[in-house]
Design a protein around this motif. Structure first.
Motif, PDB file in Angstrom:
ATOM      1  N   LEU A  71      87.831  21.005  13.461  1.00 11.69           N
ATOM      2  CA  LEU A  71      89.173  21.181  12.737  1.00 11.69           C
ATOM      3  C   LEU A  71      89.401  22.382  12.415  1.00 11.69           C
ATOM      4  N   LYS A  76      93.721  19.855  11.641  1.00  8.18           N
ATOM      5  CA  LYS A  76      93.847  19.431  12.672  1.00  8.18           C
ATOM      6  C   LYS A  76      92.901  19.787  13.657  1.00  8.18           C
ATOM      7  N   LEU A  77      92.926  19.047  14.901  1.00  6.81           N
ATOM      8  CA  LEU A  77      92.218  19.639  16.170  1.00  6.81           C
ATOM      9  C   LEU A  77      92.033  20.983  16.334  1.00  6.81           C
TER      10      LEU A  77
END
Length: 845
Positions: A71, A76-77
């Motif tokens: 992350l 977020k990815l």
């Protein structure tokens, strides 16, 4: 593609806690879907899980199991932190033995991926039967083991294949193809070449077996540079500078030394309007195989920076798979010549002549074994199985042809590919099963053989060689027993795997051994050919020039019907549509028939991807309009016909067209007026001899104007005519006359006329001279008998078939006969006592 849909499918698996799906491009142009999961599941389990829930094109090609998803600081990815998948796709085991290590390398090289694990599935990574054929040759060279294509279908991973080999599978490898000692005067043709040479000798030079390519070139092209590059290609491939003269009664290969070759390149300036015809002329070049090189080239210049290179190679020196090495070598030669040097490519391991010698020795060793398979597989093969033609087959096929193309969208292409994968089959097998279903449903029967091409490059040394290696196989499918499509596909799969295992036997040897009924009208053993190929044609990459290759139409057809499937792919290599090109013999088919067949084939494809378990007999081939036309429109035959009897309707026609010819016999012609008056006079004569309504009158005459006059005269007198056949014995003729109660016999020969009044045939000139102005008419009802004809009596006593005036009027005035001015002139060729003479007489009159 919506990655969220794939992620949702993954997280429902009980062993997956989290999932992320991205599109990676670790090699330029090689875009792949990769799934990253947190959990305990392995790649095979996840692949199977997705395949059950998603369309094939949505199933990731690789699965990477991570302890957690990386992350960013924002939670977020972190896509950049996702590792590249290992071993070409799945998280799998590394090779554990030397054999597995070799096989992993071979798999990766053939598939064009960086690496594979021992658990990667060859076919899931994009493999197909042609690549598997190449892999057979690679394994033979590397591991001294002869595997079959069936082995790869049964053991599609390195681990299973290595175990299969270790367990003693595979036969002793065939002799390796290598440079062979030669005698320049005794270089034989290959088996496939001999067949084409024989056809050339039997039929004469023809463009039927030309392989033309039209390369559109945008940019300045130096003709001299192109000539030098073509010379380099000819020097590299002996087969392109080989002619086939006869030596001691046998065709032989004569290889022209490279320094004696004159490059067959012509140049010409053409206009846009002239270009199509000029390409057609060049593509139809006629080769003299005994003296001429089998390659012809023409550079057609439209403008300083726009031209078309037409390359035509005779099939005796090339095949469809040769286009790739041909274009690759032409590219290398052009680039080298543009730099002022000769190309410095690696020497080819063998030449085509080496292959011909190797094949001769191989067949001497294996021919009988392969023949045993084909004798069994093709026992009792039907002499003809094809799409029902529109007209009779000519005595000699002209090979004139045309084409019709339809397109299947990417969704259909992807679904067909998925169906192949889930069925353990190839896309070729799926479209073959669909084609067989169409042919069987269209009237070809349930025993359906189709022709198929195999590359024939079964040795690694042949991969980069131009030449005629392709062989033709007969793939026979049993469509009987009311199978589902999946059942039919299973049958096709077994047939094809067995055929590919025995693909070395040349087609001409197979024909010679099976010795089917030969005919110049049709192809032996099969009449429908099926192919599957990539739609994109290889093009040369010339310096400063953009090139695009196409195949000009030849206007020929080697078979009744060839069904060509061409695959389109997107930049990531995924299926993106199919072109189906039907090439057909115009001797047999009208364009509308082929258009209908193409439409129905697409309907079969749509039906089987919707429900692979549909019964073949239940596939809806007809559109709504076609079904209505067949069941309703064509059966809407109710029509009000004129009331009346035959001779009255004839008299009405004579009044409308008195001077039109009614009968033509040799040089003699009888008008409607003359026929009407002569038959009136003859009717009076018959009435004077006792003929009244219901009287049977025998007619023992040949086809002639006199016979027609007699028929009309009998009807006008109210009688029924009874025609007799001179080929029948006197006893049968006497029985017919007695059975009908005839009292009068009109005849010009000796006849069994005991108890009957004989009467000579009508003398037409005399009757016209005595005919009064008023017509003769007896009172006749439409339901009164017009004639009686007898059956042959082959099952016992001949039986009289009686027809009324109404029966014959309804036949003769059926609206179908008159549609489009048809049946206005008819040849009378049936014996008068045969029932088809009724049509021949009354429909045109």
């Amino acid at each position: 593609i919506e990655p969220g849909e794939i992620e949702s499918a993954l997280v429902v698996h009980p062993s997956v806690a989290q999932a992320a799906v991205v599109v990676r491009e670790d090699r330029p142009g090689d875009k792949r879907l990769v799934a990253y999961v947190v959990g305990e599941a392995d790649a095979d389990t996840l692949h199977a899980h997705c395949a059950e829930r998603l369309a094939e094109y949505l199933v990731p090609s690789a699965f990477v199991v991570l302890p957690e998803l990386p992350l960013t600081a924002n939670g977020k990815l972190d896509r950049r932190a996702l590792p590249a998948p290992q071993a070409g796709g799945a998280t799998g085991r590394a090779p554990r033995t030397p054999a597995e290590e070799v096989l992993c390398g071979l798999f990766a090289d053939i598939l064009g991926v960086p690496a594979v694990s021992v658990d990667d599935d060859f076919f899931r990574l994009g493999g197909h039967s042609l690549l598997a054929t190449r892999l057979v040759g690679r394994v033979r060279s590397a591991l001294a083991t002869e595997l079959s294509l069936r082995d790869f279908f049964q053991c599609p991973t390195v681990a299973r294949l290595a175990e299969h080999i270790a367990g003693g599978a595979g036969t002793a490898p065939r002799p390796r193809l290598a440079v062979a000692p030669r005698s320049d005067e005794h270089l034989p043709l290959s088996a496939a070449q001999r067949r084409l040479w024989f056809l050339d000798q039997m039929e004469g030079p023809s463009a039927t077996y030309n392989i033309p390519l039209a390369v559109t070139l945008t940019g300045a092209v130096d003709p001299e540079l192109l000539r030098q590059a073509l010379g380099d290609v000819l020097a590299r491939h002996e087969v392109l500078r080989t002619s086939y003269p006869v030596h001691d009664g046998e065709p032989r290969q004569y290889i022209v030394p490279p320094d004696e070759v004159t490059v067959p390149l012509t140049t010409a300036d053409v206009t846009e309007d002239e270009l199509p015809d000029r390409i057609g002329e060049e593509a139809a070049h006629l080769f003299d195989l005994a003296a001429e090189l089998p390659l012809h080239a023409a550079l057609l210049r439209l403008a300083p920076e726009r031209s078309v290179l037409v390359l035509v190679v005779h099939h005796i020196a090339s095949d469809g798979w040769s286009t790739t090495p041909l274009m690759r070598d032409l590219t290398a030669a052009c680039n080298a010549r543009a730099e002022g040097t000769a190309p410095s490519w690696e020497p080819l391991p063998v030449q085509y002549a080496d292959y011909a010698l190797w094949q001769r020795d191989l067949l001497a060793e294996q021919e009988e074994t392969q023949l045993d398979h084909w004798r069994t597989a093709l026992a009792g093969l039907p002499a003809e199985s094809t799409l029902p033609p529109d007209r009779a087959r000519p005595a000699v096929a002209s090979y004139r042809g045309s084409t019709h193309t339809v397109h299947c969208p990417s969704g259909t292409h992807q679904a067909l590919t998925a169906l192949a994968g889930e069925s353990g089959a190839t896309l070729f097998m799926v479209v073959q099963a669909a084609t067989v279903a169409l042919l069987s449903r269209s009237g070809a029967g349930t025993d359906v053989p189709v022709g198929s091409l195999v590359a024939g490059r079964t040795d690694e040394a042949l991969e980069d060689l131009v030449g005629f290696f392709v062989n033709t196989l007969v793939l026979r499918t049993d469509a009987g027993g009311d199978p589902t499509f999946r059942d039919l596909l299973d049958r096709v799969r077994e047939t094809d795997l067995a055929a590919w295992t025995h693909q070395d036997l040349p087609f001409d040897r197979l024909v010679e051994a099976l010795n089917p009924e030969r005919s110049a009208a049709r192809h032996p053993l099969f009449q429908v050919m099926l192919t599957l190929a990539e739609a994109a044609e290889p093009a040369p990459a010339l310096p400063g020039v953009r090139a695009e290759t196409g195949r000009p139409g030849m206007g020929t057809a080697k078979f009744d019907l060839t069904v060509n499937f061409y695959e389109h792919r997107d930049r990531a290599g995924r299926p993106s549509g199919l072109d189906i090109v039907l090439e057909y013999a115009t001797d047999l088919y009208d364009p509308a028939t082929i258009e209908t067949a193409a439409d129905r084939l697409t309907r079969v494809l749509d039906a089987v991807i919707t429900d692979p378990d549909v019964r073949v007999a239940d596939i809806e081939l007809l559109t709504r309009d076609q079904r209505r036309a067949l069941l309703t429109d064509y059966n809407d035959t109710a029509v009000r016909l004129p009331e009346g009897v035959l001779h009255e309707l004839f008299a009405a026609q004579a009044a409308r067209t008195p001077d039109a010819p009614a009968l033509v016999c040799g040089e003699h012609e009888l008008s409607y007026r003359a026929l009407d008056r002569a038959s009136d006079a003859f009717a009076r004569r018959l009435a004077g001899l006792g003929v009244v309504p219901g009287t049977a009158v025998g007619l023992f005459l040949d086809r002639s104007p006199e016979y027609v006059v007699a028929v009309l005269g009998v009807l006008k007198a109210g009688g029924a005519y009874v025609p007799l056949d001179a080929r029948q014995p006197r006893e049968r003729l006497a029985f017919i006359l007695a059975d009908t109660g005839a009292t009068l016999l009109v005849t010009d020969r000796d006849a069994p006329a005991e108890g009957l009044t004989p009467l000579p045939p009508p003398d037409v000139p005399a009757l016209l001279a005595e005919a009064p102005a008023e017509p003769f008419r007896a009172l006749v009802h439409p339901d009164q008998l017009a004639y009686v004809m007898y059956t042959s009596g082959s099952s016992g006593t001949p039986k009289g078939v009686a027809n009324t005036h109404r029966n014959v009027v309804e036949l003769a005035l059926d609206p179908w006969w008159g549609a489009g001015e048809r049946h206005r002139r008819v040849l009378a060729y049936s014996p008068p006592a045969f029932d088809s003479s009724t049509y021949e007489l009354w429909v045109p009159l």
